[in-house]
Design a protein around this motif. Structure first.
Motif, mmCIF file in Angstrom:
data_model
loop_
_atom_site.group_PDB
_atom_site.id
_atom_site.type_symbol
_atom_site.label_atom_id
_atom_site.label_comp_id
_atom_site.label_asym_id
_atom_site.label_seq_id
_atom_site.Cartn_x
_atom_site.Cartn_y
_atom_site.Cartn_z
ATOM 1 N N ALA A 59 82.940 43.678 7.754
ATOM 2 C CA ALA A 59 83.921 44.517 7.485
ATOM 3 C C ALA A 59 84.031 45.641 8.457
ATOM 4 C CB ALA A 59 83.453 45.322 6.199
ATOM 5 N N ALA A 60 82.956 45.924 9.195
ATOM 6 C CA ALA A 60 82.968 46.941 10.440
ATOM 7 C C ALA A 60 83.736 46.317 11.467
ATOM 8 C CB ALA A 60 81.370 47.206 10.781
ATOM 9 N N ARG A 61 83.344 45.192 11.643
ATOM 10 C CA ARG A 61 84.114 44.490 12.692
ATOM 11 C C ARG A 61 85.838 44.554 12.708
ATOM 12 N NH1 ARG A 61 84.832 41.681 17.316
ATOM 13 N NH2 ARG A 61 86.029 39.617 17.516
ATOM 14 N N LEU A 62 86.187 44.314 11.257
ATOM 15 C CA LEU A 62 87.618 44.429 10.935
ATOM 16 C C LEU A 62 88.045 45.639 10.903
ATOM 17 C CD1 LEU A 62 88.256 41.540 8.318
ATOM 18 C CD2 LEU A 62 88.812 41.576 10.961
ATOM 19 N N ASN A 63 87.334 46.718 10.515
ATOM 20 C CA ASN A 63 87.513 48.172 10.021
ATOM 21 C C ASN A 63 88.266 48.216 8.921
ATOM 22 O OD1 ASN A 63 87.504 50.978 10.338
ATOM 23 N ND2 ASN A 63 89.427 50.917 11.635
ATOM 24 N N ALA A 64 87.888 47.112 8.006
ATOM 25 C CA ALA A 64 88.595 47.146 6.808
ATOM 26 C C ALA A 64 88.002 46.287 5.792
ATOM 27 C CB ALA A 64 90.032 46.792 7.013
ATOM 28 N N ALA A 65 88.069 46.104 4.478
ATOM 29 C CA ALA A 65 87.722 45.316 3.524
ATOM 30 C C ALA A 65 88.965 44.551 3.046
ATOM 31 C CB ALA A 65 86.859 45.889 2.332
ATOM 32 N N THR A 66 88.999 43.214 3.258
ATOM 33 C CA THR A 66 90.071 42.420 2.776
ATOM 34 C C THR A 66 89.700 41.527 1.672
ATOM 35 O OG1 THR A 66 89.705 40.874 4.366
ATOM 36 C CG2 THR A 66 90.961 42.671 5.118
ATOM 37 N N PRO A 67 90.564 41.236 0.701
ATOM 38 C CA PRO A 67 90.097 40.059 -0.165
ATOM 39 C C PRO A 67 89.984 38.753 0.310
ATOM 40 C CG PRO A 67 92.276 41.606 -0.848
ATOM 41 C CD PRO A 67 92.067 41.765 0.631
ATOM 42 N N LYS A 68 90.540 38.397 1.597
ATOM 43 C CA LYS A 68 90.396 37.273 2.138
ATOM 44 C C LYS A 68 88.870 37.110 2.915
ATOM 45 C CE LYS A 68 93.847 35.148 0.576
ATOM 46 N NZ LYS A 68 93.783 34.076 -0.583
ATOM 47 N N ALA A 69 88.342 38.301 2.821
ATOM 48 C CA ALA A 69 86.903 38.268 3.969
ATOM 49 C C ALA A 69 85.954 37.236 3.278
ATOM 50 C CB ALA A 69 86.309 39.843 3.895
ATOM 51 N N GLY A 70 85.366 36.766 4.242
ATOM 52 C CA GLY A 70 84.290 35.712 3.830
ATOM 53 C C GLY A 70 84.789 34.367 3.605
ATOM 54 N N ASN A 71 86.007 34.127 3.926
ATOM 55 C CA ASN A 71 86.540 32.728 3.506
ATOM 56 C C ASN A 71 85.727 31.604 4.336
ATOM 57 O OD1 ASN A 71 88.310 30.793 2.256
ATOM 58 N ND2 ASN A 71 89.602 31.079 3.790
ATOM 59 N N LEU A 72 85.345 30.647 3.675
ATOM 60 C CA LEU A 72 84.621 29.788 4.439
ATOM 61 C C LEU A 72 83.403 29.999 5.087
ATOM 62 C CD1 LEU A 72 87.462 27.273 5.578
ATOM 63 C CD2 LEU A 72 86.092 27.066 3.489
ATOM 64 N N PHE A 73 82.868 31.061 5.071
ATOM 65 C CA PHE A 73 81.532 31.657 5.791
ATOM 66 C C PHE A 73 80.498 30.949 5.423
ATOM 67 C CE2 PHE A 73 82.368 36.413 7.046
ATOM 68 C CZ PHE A 73 83.337 35.968 7.465
ATOM 69 N N GLU A 74 80.577 30.066 4.063
ATOM 70 C CA GLU A 74 79.154 29.356 3.654
ATOM 71 C C GLU A 74 79.222 28.095 4.181
ATOM 72 O OE1 GLU A 74 82.795 29.163 0.900
ATOM 73 O OE2 GLU A 74 81.536 30.916 1.468
ATOM 74 N N LEU A 75 80.323 27.533 4.327
ATOM 75 C CA LEU A 75 80.408 26.137 5.232
ATOM 76 C C LEU A 75 79.868 26.361 6.635
ATOM 77 C CD1 LEU A 75 83.596 24.805 3.862
ATOM 78 C CD2 LEU A 75 81.230 24.456 2.805
ATOM 79 N N ASP A 76 80.209 27.290 7.426
ATOM 80 C CA ASP A 76 79.851 27.527 8.648
ATOM 81 C C ASP A 76 78.147 27.887 8.723
ATOM 82 O OD1 ASP A 76 82.198 27.243 9.799
ATOM 83 O OD2 ASP A 76 82.700 29.478 9.611
ATOM 84 N N ALA A 77 77.716 28.780 7.595
ATOM 85 C CA ALA A 77 76.405 28.952 7.560
ATOM 86 C C ALA A 77 75.603 27.665 7.177
ATOM 87 C CB ALA A 77 76.121 30.051 6.575
ATOM 88 N N ILE A 78 76.011 26.874 6.460
ATOM 89 C CA ILE A 78 75.340 25.507 6.138
ATOM 90 C C ILE A 78 75.285 24.444 7.313
ATOM 91 C CG2 ILE A 78 75.401 23.601 4.642
ATOM 92 C CD1 ILE A 78 76.624 25.511 2.473
ATOM 93 N N ALA A 79 76.575 24.651 7.830
ATOM 94 C CA ALA A 79 76.718 23.603 9.095
ATOM 95 C C ALA A 79 75.618 24.147 10.331
ATOM 96 C CB ALA A 79 78.108 23.746 9.533
ATOM 97 N N ALA A 80 75.574 25.590 10.545
ATOM 98 C CA ALA A 80 74.647 25.917 11.566
ATOM 99 C C ALA A 80 73.375 25.461 11.154
ATOM 100 C CB ALA A 80 74.751 27.481 11.701
ATOM 101 N N ALA A 81 72.863 25.426 9.929
ATOM 102 C CA ALA A 81 71.369 25.114 9.408
ATOM 103 C C ALA A 81 71.256 23.575 9.758
ATOM 104 C CB ALA A 81 71.030 25.501 7.956
ATOM 105 N N PHE A 82 71.987 23.135 9.342
ATOM 106 C CA PHE A 82 71.978 21.400 9.431
ATOM 107 C C PHE A 82 72.113 21.045 11.066
ATOM 108 C CE2 PHE A 82 73.185 20.843 4.805
ATOM 109 C CZ PHE A 82 71.959 20.301 4.428
ATOM 110 N N ILE A 83 72.695 21.472 11.612
ATOM 111 C CA ILE A 83 73.272 21.275 12.967
ATOM 112 C C ILE A 83 72.074 21.655 13.655
ATOM 113 C CG2 ILE A 83 74.312 21.709 15.251
ATOM 114 C CD1 ILE A 83 77.077 21.768 13.432
ATOM 115 N N GLY A 84 71.401 22.601 13.489
ATOM 116 C CA GLY A 84 70.162 23.292 14.088
ATOM 117 C C GLY A 84 68.865 22.582 13.648
#
Length: 388
Positions: A301-326
């Protein structure tokens, strides 16, 4: 050479992904004609991937315990929306607002951890429900609209840089100083660790390889901080990440709670028979995930300087992928914080490099999917080979 080969085999996933990260950086450095490693682009890489790396640190702990969390993107969006209500609409100072949001994340994690640990509902179901619930709450809180702008102090989380106390003009001297201090600390840690291993007659790298490793670490850290120093210095969010990486690495390697997390993921029944409070460990791992999801949401939110309804979309998949790839195992019990960060950087560098080269989002998603599939397949292959 036998010792070196054995040490590499024992750390194949993590060392393999570190080498892969270096090769990917080299590939895109060539394909982008040097753009990838320019100071501005490296800074953007840090800012663009910081919130995913924060989530990956928490996600690897969840995966080590043998669970999964599909709700972190929605939780990040919800907490980001609440932070906007507190700071923008209610004009609450950023410091107490951030603390309240972190507490909210802890409560959300406790809510989900209760159902997983004590009611024994599978984490997949609980967090899938959480993904839908908190996405809906985000829409309700924001009423389908974005809320902006945030106070300047809050925006500094993602857009600010460490001030140069030495007053450098064309070069950020304090960033260079931090790089040198980190180098000395890591060299001391490596030498101390080697001496302890020798004390107990463990296998260690030959002295020549060990010195080469130290030289490589020092060169990499100081080159990295020099590149940042030629732009604006070290971003604030990088310091937050550094604190998290050091703190969580210490917890997982040096504390009883960290060993209990590995024990629960390795064999929950055996851990319970050994006296580990398995339910409590699982509960607190989800509380921790909630706090880090809240922090990730505020960074975004600080990076966008806004809170938006679409924020966080697919974040969970990127985090899961990072853990497994790592290097985290799909079966639980295996994984490291450093590995998750390396996995997140692999995804981030690939995204950035492919965007600079001009590959479309469709190709980017397909290639990321293949990388994740091969990483997990590699894990299963190694597990089957070691058990045969």
């Amino acid at each position: 050479m036998q010792v070196v080969r054995q040490l590499i085999q024992n750390n194949l996933r993590q060392s393999g992904m570190t080498i892969a990260l270096l090769l990917i950086i080299l590939l895109f450095q060539i394909l982008t004609a040097g753009t990838l490693l320019k100071p501005l682009n490296i800074t953007n890489l840090i800012l663009q991937n910081s919130y995913i790396l924060v989530l990956a640190i928490g996600m690897v702990l969840v995966i080590i315990t043998g669970h999964i969390d599909l709700s972190v993107g929605s939780v990040a969006a919800f907490v980001g929306a609440v932070s906007a209500i507190l700071m923008v609409e209610l004009s609450i100072h950023p410091l107490p607002a951030v603390i309240l949001c972190l507490l909210l994340g802890a409560l959300i994690g406790a809510w989900q951890g209760f159902w997983v640990a004590y009611v024994k509902i599978p984490a997949f179901i609980v967090t899938l429900a959480g993904m839908l619930l908190f996405r809906g709450l985000t829409m309700i809180v924001l009423q389908g609209q974005s809320i902006a702008p945030f106070p300047q102090e809050f925006k500094q989380i993602s857009s600010g840089f460490i001030p140069d106390v030495f007053g450098g003009e064309n070069l950020h001297l304090f960033s260079l100083f931090i790089g040198m201090v980190l180098s000395l600390l890591l060299v001391y840690k490596e030498i101390r660790g080697r001496n302890q291993q020798l004390k107990y007659s463990f296998d260690v790298l030959p002295i020549g390889f060990f010195i080469a490793k130290l030289v490589g670490i020092v060169a990499a850290i100081n080159w990295f901080t020099y590149i940042l120093a030629t732009y604006k210095g070290i971003p604030n969010v990088l310091m937050i990440l550094l604190v998290l990486i050091i703190g969580y690495t210490f917890v997982m390697k040096k504390t009883i709670f960290g060993r209990h997390i590995y024990a629960v993921g390795g064999n929950q029944k055996a851990a319970a028979l050994s006296g580990v409070k398995t339910k409590r460990v699982t509960f607190w791992v989800f509380v921790n995930m909630g706090v880090l999801a809240a922090l990730s949401g505020m960074i975004f939110a600080a990076r966008l300087n806004a809170a938006t309804p679409k924020a966080g979309n697919l974040f969970e998949l990127d985090a899961i992928a990072a853990a497994f790839i790592g290097g985290a195992s799909a079966y639980g019990g295996i994984g490291t914080v450093i590995g998750a960060v390396v996995g997140g950087l692999v995804m981030g560098v690939m995204n950035n490099g492919m965007s600079i080269v001009g590959l479309g989002v469709d190709w980017q998603q397909g290639i990321k999917g293949l990388v994740l599939l091969f990483a997990v397949a590699f894990d299963i292959f190694n597990k089957n080979r070691s058990s045969s």
